[in-house]
Design a protein around this motif. Structure first.
Motif, PDB file in Angstrom:
ATOM      1  N   ALA A 105       0.862  -1.189   0.000  1.00 32.53           N
ATOM      2  CA  ALA A 105       0.000   0.000   0.000  1.00 32.53           C
ATOM      3  C   ALA A 105       0.897   1.236   0.000  1.00 32.53           C
ATOM      4  O   ALA A 105       1.870   1.295  -0.751  1.00 32.53           O
ATOM      5  N   GLY A 106       0.602   2.216   0.848  1.00 31.78           N
ATOM      6  CA  GLY A 106       1.304   3.487   0.754  1.00 31.78           C
ATOM      7  C   GLY A 106       2.073   3.912   1.980  1.00 31.78           C
ATOM      8  O   GLY A 106       2.276   5.102   2.202  1.00 31.78           O
ATOM      9  N   GLY A 107       2.480   2.966   2.812  1.00 31.73           N
ATOM     10  CA  GLY A 107       3.233   3.345   4.000  1.00 31.73           C
ATOM     11  C   GLY A 107       2.315   3.759   5.137  1.00 31.73           C
ATOM     12  O   GLY A 107       1.166   3.322   5.238  1.00 31.73           O
ATOM     13  N   THR A 108       2.814   4.613   5.999  1.00 31.86           N
ATOM     14  CA  THR A 108       2.067   5.045   7.181  1.00 31.86           C
ATOM     15  C   THR A 108       0.732   5.673   6.783  1.00 31.86           C
ATOM     16  O   THR A 108       0.672   6.515   5.882  1.00 31.86           O
ATOM     17  N   ALA A 109      -0.337   5.258   7.437  1.00 31.35           N
ATOM     18  CA  ALA A 109      -1.665   5.786   7.121  1.00 31.35           C
ATOM     19  C   ALA A 109      -1.782   7.248   7.539  1.00 31.35           C
ATOM     20  O   ALA A 109      -1.163   7.693   8.507  1.00 31.35           O
ATOM     21  N   SER A 110      -2.588   7.985   6.787  1.00 26.16           N
ATOM     22  CA  SER A 110      -2.843   9.381   7.099  1.00 26.16           C
ATOM     23  C   SER A 110      -4.336   9.660   7.084  1.00 26.16           C
ATOM     24  O   SER A 110      -5.122   8.914   6.482  1.00 26.16           O
ATOM     25  N   SER A 111      -4.735  10.725   7.743  1.00 28.36           N
ATOM     26  CA  SER A 111      -6.149  11.083   7.824  1.00 28.36           C
ATOM     27  C   SER A 111      -6.670  11.511   6.456  1.00 28.36           C
ATOM     28  O   SER A 111      -6.014  12.240   5.718  1.00 28.36           O
ATOM     29  N   ASN A 112      -7.873  11.050   6.127  1.00 29.99           N
ATOM     30  CA  ASN A 112      -8.511  11.385   4.854  1.00 29.99           C
ATOM     31  C   ASN A 112      -9.903  11.928   5.151  1.00 29.99           C
ATOM     32  O   ASN A 112     -10.728  11.250   5.769  1.00 29.99           O
ATOM     33  N   THR A 113     -10.154  13.149   4.703  1.00 34.81           N
ATOM     34  CA  THR A 113     -11.431  13.809   4.973  1.00 34.81           C
ATOM     35  C   THR A 113     -12.272  13.982   3.712  1.00 34.81           C
ATOM     36  O   THR A 113     -13.176  14.817   3.673  1.00 34.81           O
ATOM     37  N   ASP A 114     -12.002  13.192   2.679  1.00 32.53           N
ATOM     38  CA  ASP A 114     -12.781  13.297   1.439  1.00 32.53           C
ATOM     39  C   ASP A 114     -14.233  12.887   1.643  1.00 32.53           C
ATOM     40  O   ASP A 114     -15.123  13.364   0.928  1.00 32.53           O
ATOM     41  N   ASN A 124      -1.657   3.274  -2.292  1.00 33.71           N
ATOM     42  CA  ASN A 124      -0.665   3.232  -3.354  1.00 33.71           C
ATOM     43  C   ASN A 124      -1.390   3.508  -4.662  1.00 33.71           C
ATOM     44  O   ASN A 124      -2.064   2.635  -5.211  1.00 33.71           O
ATOM     45  N   THR A 125      -1.282   4.723  -5.157  1.00 33.29           N
ATOM     46  CA  THR A 125      -2.008   5.103  -6.361  1.00 33.29           C
ATOM     47  C   THR A 125      -1.404   4.479  -7.614  1.00 33.29           C
ATOM     48  O   THR A 125      -2.085   4.347  -8.633  1.00 33.29           O
ATOM     49  N   THR A 126      -0.136   4.078  -7.569  1.00 34.48           N
ATOM     50  CA  THR A 126       0.486   3.431  -8.724  1.00 34.48           C
ATOM     51  C   THR A 126      -0.117   2.060  -8.979  1.00 34.48           C
ATOM     52  O   THR A 126      -0.458   1.707 -10.116  1.00 34.48           O
ATOM     53  N   SER A 127      -0.274   1.264  -7.931  1.00 34.61           N
ATOM     54  CA  SER A 127      -0.793  -0.097  -8.080  1.00 34.61           C
ATOM     55  C   SER A 127      -2.293  -0.195  -7.835  1.00 34.61           C
ATOM     56  O   SER A 127      -2.886  -1.256  -8.052  1.00 34.61           O
ATOM     57  N   GLY A 128      -2.921   0.888  -7.362  1.00 28.07           N
ATOM     58  CA  GLY A 128      -4.361   0.877  -7.158  1.00 28.07           C
ATOM     59  C   GLY A 128      -4.815   0.059  -5.973  1.00 28.07           C
ATOM     60  O   GLY A 128      -5.826  -0.647  -6.046  1.00 28.07           O
ATOM     61  N   PHE A 129      -4.095   0.166  -4.858  1.00 29.12           N
ATOM     62  CA  PHE A 129      -4.473  -0.579  -3.658  1.00 29.12           C
ATOM     63  C   PHE A 129      -4.380   0.323  -2.446  1.00 29.12           C
ATOM     64  O   PHE A 129      -3.381   1.028  -2.256  1.00 29.12           O
ATOM     65  N   SER A 130      -5.424   0.310  -1.614  1.00 25.76           N
ATOM     66  CA  SER A 130      -5.384   1.075  -0.368  1.00 25.76           C
ATOM     67  C   SER A 130      -6.001   0.283   0.766  1.00 25.76           C
ATOM     68  O   SER A 130      -6.869  -0.574   0.561  1.00 25.76           O
ATOM     69  N   ILE A 131      -5.503   0.568   1.960  1.00 28.34           N
ATOM     70  CA  ILE A 131      -6.038   0.019   3.205  1.00 28.34           C
ATOM     71  C   ILE A 131      -6.684   1.178   3.952  1.00 28.34           C
ATOM     72  O   ILE A 131      -6.043   2.214   4.173  1.00 28.34           O
ATOM     73  N   VAL A 132      -7.948   1.004   4.324  1.00 25.85           N
ATOM     74  CA  VAL A 132      -8.734   2.096   4.888  1.00 25.85           C
ATOM     75  C   VAL A 132      -9.343   1.647   6.205  1.00 25.85           C
ATOM     76  O   VAL A 132     -10.004   0.602   6.268  1.00 25.85           O
TER      77      VAL A 132
END
Length: 325
Positions: A105-114, A124-132
Motif C-alpha cells: 500500500a502506501g506506507g504510514t496511514a494518514s487522515s482522509n477527509t474526502d 498506493n495510487t500506482t498499483s491501485g491498492f489502499s487500506i482504509v
C-alpha cells in the motif's frame, strides 16, 4: 491508464515451510508488504490477514465472522522485504507448508477527509491498492475516502470491533446494489451495504448495515482499482465445457480469486508460485479453513487465463463468476 512496469514491486506470493522457531524472518519480496494474507496449506487452520494500518500482530480471518484478534506469536513485524514470524501454528508450525499473498500500500496511514466519515488511509495510487480504517456512524449514505485517485472496482470490508458480522464485498461486476460475503458460500444478493451508489475516484458510499456502518463500530477496508498490465476485477460466464472460457486480462496472472455468484459455491484462490507451470490446480478456499486442495482449473497464459475444467466451482454452463486477478 498508467501502466505498472514491474508488478512484483507491488504484489507477490511467498511460499515457505514452518519451523516453529521464534523470530523467523520470511524474506525475498521486492517491497515492504502492507497486507499479508497467510494460509496453512498442509493442515486445517483459519486464514490470517495482517496489515500495517491495524498493526502487525493483529489479525482477522477470512473464513470466520470473528472480530480482530491479537496473536503475539503469529506475525510479529513487517520488514523491508518480508515479515517476521513467531512460533504460532497458524503461521509457523514445524514442517507445515504455507502460502502468503502480499500487497504494498502506501506506507504510514494518514487522515482522509474526502468522505463524510474521516478515514485513515494507506494508499498506493500506482498499483491501485489502499487500506482504509474508519468508524461507522449508522447513517445510510455516508461516504469514506479511499485515497486511490481512481474508481475502485473491488472493496472488501470487515467489521473488526465485534464478532458475528460477515465480510462484505463490493465488486463492480455485481453493481452497486448487490453484495457478496467473502466468508460465505452464498450467492450475491441485493442489499443496502453500498447505498446503491457507485464508488468515485475519491470515496465509496455505504448504507447503514452492520457489515459496513454500525454506529461506533470500527472497520477495515481493502480497496482495489484496476491498473493496466497489473490488475483486473471483472467477470466471466461459464460454458460447461472441459475446454472452457478464455478470460482476457492483458497480462499473465500471478494471483486469481473467483466466486460463482448465482448460487452456493466456495471462493477459491490460485497463484503462480504453488503452480509455476500449467495446469494450475492448487487452490485454497478463502471462506474455509481447509488445507490446500488439488483440482484441475486453469492455464495461466500470457494475456489471461484459460479454463480447463467443466465443474461448477469454475465453469458451470451459463453461470456468472466474479474474479480478481
Amino acid at each position: 491508464m498508467a501502466i505498472v512496469d514491474k508488478p512484483t514491486d507491488y504484489f507477490n506470493t511467498k511460499l515457505y515451510t514452518g519451523n516453529s522457531t521464534d523470530d523467523t524472518a520470511i524474506t525475498g519480496l521486492d517491497f515492504a508488504p502492507s497486507l499479508c494474507w497467510i494460509k496453512n496449506r498442509t493442515d486445517t487452520n483459519s486464514h490470517a490477514l495482517f496489515d500495517t494500518v491495524r498493526g502487525a500482530t493483529k489479525y482477522i480471518e477470512s473464513d470466520t465472522t470473528d472480530a480482530e484478534a491479537t496473536g503475539a506469536t503469529f506475525l510479529k513485524s513487517f520488514t523491508s522485504d518480508g515479515f517476521v514470524l513467531g512460533t504460532g501454528g497458524r503461521v509457523n508450525n514445524s514442517g507445515n507448508n504455507y502460502a502468503s499473498w502480499n500487497w504494498k500500500a502506501g506506507g504510514t496511514a494518514s487522515s482522509n477527509t474526502d468522505g463524510s466519515i474521516t478515514s485513515s488511509v494507506s494508499a498506493n495510487t500506482t498499483s491501485g491498492f489502499s487500506i482504509v480504517s474508519y468508524t461507522g456512524n449508522g447513517t445510510a449514505g455516508s461516504t469514506i475516502g479511499h485515497g486511490l485517485n481512481a474508481v475502485p472496482k473491488m472493496i472488501i470490508i470487515k467489521k473488526i470491533s465485534a464478532s458475528g458480522t460477515n465480510w462484505e464485498v463490493y465488486h463492480a461486476s455485481l453493481g452497486n446494489n448487490k453484495a457478496i460475503s467473502l466468508d460465505s458460500t452464498g450467492a450475491a444478493g441485493t442489499n443496502s451495504n453500498w447505498n446503491n451508489t457507485t464508488p468515485t475516484s475519491s470515496v465509496f458510499s455505504i448504507g447503514s448495515g452492520g457489515g459496513v456502518n454500525a454506529s461506533s463500530a470500527t472497520y477495515i477496508a481493502y480497496c482495489f482499482a484496476e491498473k493496466q498490465s497489473y490488475s483486473k476485477f471483472s467477470s466471466y460466464v461459464g460454458n460447461g465445457n472441459a475446454s472452457g472460457t478464455y478470460v482476457h486480462l492483458g497480462f499473465k496472472p500471478a494471483f486469481v480469486m473467483n466466486k460463482k455468484t448465482d448460487g452456493t459455491m466456495n471462493w477459491h484462490i490460485w497463484d503462480n508460485k504453488r503452480n509455476s507451470y500449467n495446469i494450475v490446480d492448487k487452490l485454497v478456499y478463502p471462506n474455509l479453513s481447509n488445507a490446500e486442495d488439488t483440482l484441475t482449473s486453469f492455464d495461466f497464459v500470457s494475456n489471461g487465463f484459460k479454463i480447463r475444467d467443466n465443474r461448477t466451482f469454475v465453469n458451470a454452463s451459463g453461470s456468472p463468476y466474479i474474479y480478481m486477478a
